[in-house]
Design a protein around this motif. Structure first.
Motif, PDB file in Angstrom:
ATOM      1  N   LYS A 112      31.977  62.503  96.588  1.00 29.08           N
ATOM      2  CA  LYS A 112      32.248  62.569  98.022  1.00 29.08           C
ATOM      3  C   LYS A 112      31.080  63.230  98.757  1.00 29.08           C
ATOM      4  CE  LYS A 112      35.631  61.857 100.625  1.00 29.08           C
ATOM      5  NZ  LYS A 112      35.834  60.596 101.374  1.00 29.08           N
ATOM      6  N   ALA A 113      30.544  64.295  98.191  1.00 28.99           N
ATOM      7  CA  ALA A 113      29.411  64.994  98.823  1.00 28.99           C
ATOM      8  C   ALA A 113      28.178  64.093  98.911  1.00 28.99           C
ATOM      9  CB  ALA A 113      29.082  66.278  98.062  1.00 28.99           C
ATOM     10  N   ILE A 114      27.954  63.292  97.892  1.00 26.15           N
ATOM     11  CA  ILE A 114      26.811  62.381  97.875  1.00 26.15           C
ATOM     12  C   ILE A 114      27.049  61.207  98.824  1.00 26.15           C
ATOM     13  CG2 ILE A 114      25.551  60.718  96.434  1.00 26.15           C
ATOM     14  CD1 ILE A 114      26.020  62.784  94.082  1.00 26.15           C
ATOM     15  N   ASP A 115      28.200  60.549  98.680  1.00 22.14           N
ATOM     16  CA  ASP A 115      28.480  59.329  99.444  1.00 22.14           C
ATOM     17  C   ASP A 115      28.766  59.580 100.921  1.00 22.14           C
ATOM     18  OD1 ASP A 115      28.193  57.961  97.057  1.00 22.14           O
ATOM     19  OD2 ASP A 115      30.347  57.716  96.730  1.00 22.14           O
ATOM     20  N   SER A 116      29.446  60.670 101.240  1.00 21.70           N
ATOM     21  CA  SER A 116      29.867  60.893 102.623  1.00 21.70           C
ATOM     22  C   SER A 116      29.054  61.939 103.381  1.00 21.70           C
ATOM     23  CB  SER A 116      31.338  61.325 102.656  1.00 21.70           C
ATOM     24  OG  SER A 116      32.156  60.317 102.117  1.00 21.70           O
ATOM     25  N   TYR A 117      28.437  62.860 102.665  1.00 19.42           N
ATOM     26  CA  TYR A 117      27.773  63.977 103.340  1.00 19.42           C
ATOM     27  C   TYR A 117      26.277  64.075 103.046  1.00 19.42           C
ATOM     28  CZ  TYR A 117      32.520  65.065 104.454  1.00 19.42           C
ATOM     29  OH  TYR A 117      33.806  64.970 104.914  1.00 19.42           O
ATOM     30  N   GLY A 118      25.740  63.111 102.335  1.00 15.40           N
ATOM     31  CA  GLY A 118      24.298  63.042 102.147  1.00 15.40           C
ATOM     32  C   GLY A 118      23.707  64.028 101.158  1.00 15.40           C
ATOM     33  N   ILE A 169      29.172  70.511  99.866  1.00 23.34           N
ATOM     34  CA  ILE A 169      30.258  70.609  98.883  1.00 23.34           C
ATOM     35  C   ILE A 169      31.542  71.053  99.582  1.00 23.34           C
ATOM     36  CG2 ILE A 169      31.085  71.872  96.839  1.00 23.34           C
ATOM     37  CD1 ILE A 169      28.982  69.730  96.166  1.00 23.34           C
ATOM     38  N   CYS A 170      31.442  72.031 100.489  1.00 21.63           N
ATOM     39  CA  CYS A 170      32.623  72.476 101.262  1.00 21.63           C
ATOM     40  C   CYS A 170      33.227  71.323 102.051  1.00 21.63           C
ATOM     41  CB  CYS A 170      32.232  73.586 102.231  1.00 21.63           C
ATOM     42  SG  CYS A 170      32.060  75.187 101.473  1.00 21.63           S
ATOM     43  N   SER A 171      32.375  70.573 102.719  1.00 20.50           N
ATOM     44  CA  SER A 171      32.872  69.432 103.503  1.00 20.50           C
ATOM     45  C   SER A 171      33.576  68.427 102.602  1.00 20.50           C
ATOM     46  CB  SER A 171      31.714  68.756 104.237  1.00 20.50           C
ATOM     47  OG  SER A 171      31.145  69.630 105.179  1.00 20.50           O
ATOM     48  N   SER A 172      33.011  68.196 101.447  1.00 21.49           N
ATOM     49  CA  SER A 172      33.606  67.271 100.483  1.00 21.49           C
ATOM     50  C   SER A 172      34.983  67.757 100.043  1.00 21.49           C
ATOM     51  CB  SER A 172      32.671  67.132  99.279  1.00 21.49           C
ATOM     52  OG  SER A 172      33.240  66.370  98.268  1.00 21.49           O
ATOM     53  N   ILE A 173      35.082  69.022  99.723  1.00 21.89           N
ATOM     54  CA  ILE A 173      36.350  69.613  99.280  1.00 21.89           C
ATOM     55  C   ILE A 173      37.412  69.474 100.374  1.00 21.89           C
ATOM     56  CG2 ILE A 173      37.464  71.828  98.765  1.00 21.89           C
ATOM     57  CD1 ILE A 173      34.830  72.527  97.232  1.00 21.89           C
ATOM     58  N   LYS A 174      37.036  69.798 101.602  1.00 20.70           N
ATOM     59  CA  LYS A 174      37.979  69.711 102.712  1.00 20.70           C
ATOM     60  C   LYS A 174      38.439  68.279 102.935  1.00 20.70           C
ATOM     61  CE  LYS A 174      36.266  73.794 105.064  1.00 20.70           C
ATOM     62  NZ  LYS A 174      35.442  74.317 106.159  1.00 20.70           N
TER      63      LYS A 174
END
Length: 112
Positions: free
Chosen positions: A76-82, A22-27
């Protein structure tokens, strides 16, 4: 066959990994925010009915945009960060002014 309960607890056991996604998605969305895990997971009182409550604190947020922002973050968390699409995550997006209330009511664990 894996029971739903075991499957659910496996998700809950991975709470820190999921919160970091979630943090990665937010950033990657360019959002300036602080991220905390709150509630039962942070207080180490996980039950079969638990979810992973993630508090996202932003400087100023228009209440009418919170739902759209939550959807963008999760997508974004699902699509980009698994992040698994069925991860039991509940996002709480708040303005910095409301932060003290959450901190008073629940233990928090800062993620990013």
């Amino acid at each position: 066959m894996l029971s739903w309960v075991r499957y659910h607890f496996e998700h809950l056991r991975r709470w820190r990994e999921y919160a970091e996604k979630i943090c990665s998605s937010i950033k990657s969305l360019g959002l300036e925010a602080e991220v905390y895990v709150i509630g039962g997971v942070a207080e180490d009182r996980i039950t079969v009915l638990s979810d992973i409550d993630i508090l996202i604190v932003v400087e100023n947020i228009d209440p009418s945009t919170k739902k759209k922002l939550a959807i963008d973050i999760m997508e974004k968390a699902i699509d980009s960060y698994g992040l698994p699409w069925d991860a039991p995550i509940e996002l709480h997006i708040i303005d910095r002014n409301d932060m003290k209330t959450y901190f008073r009511l629940s233990k928090t664990i800062k993620i990013c």
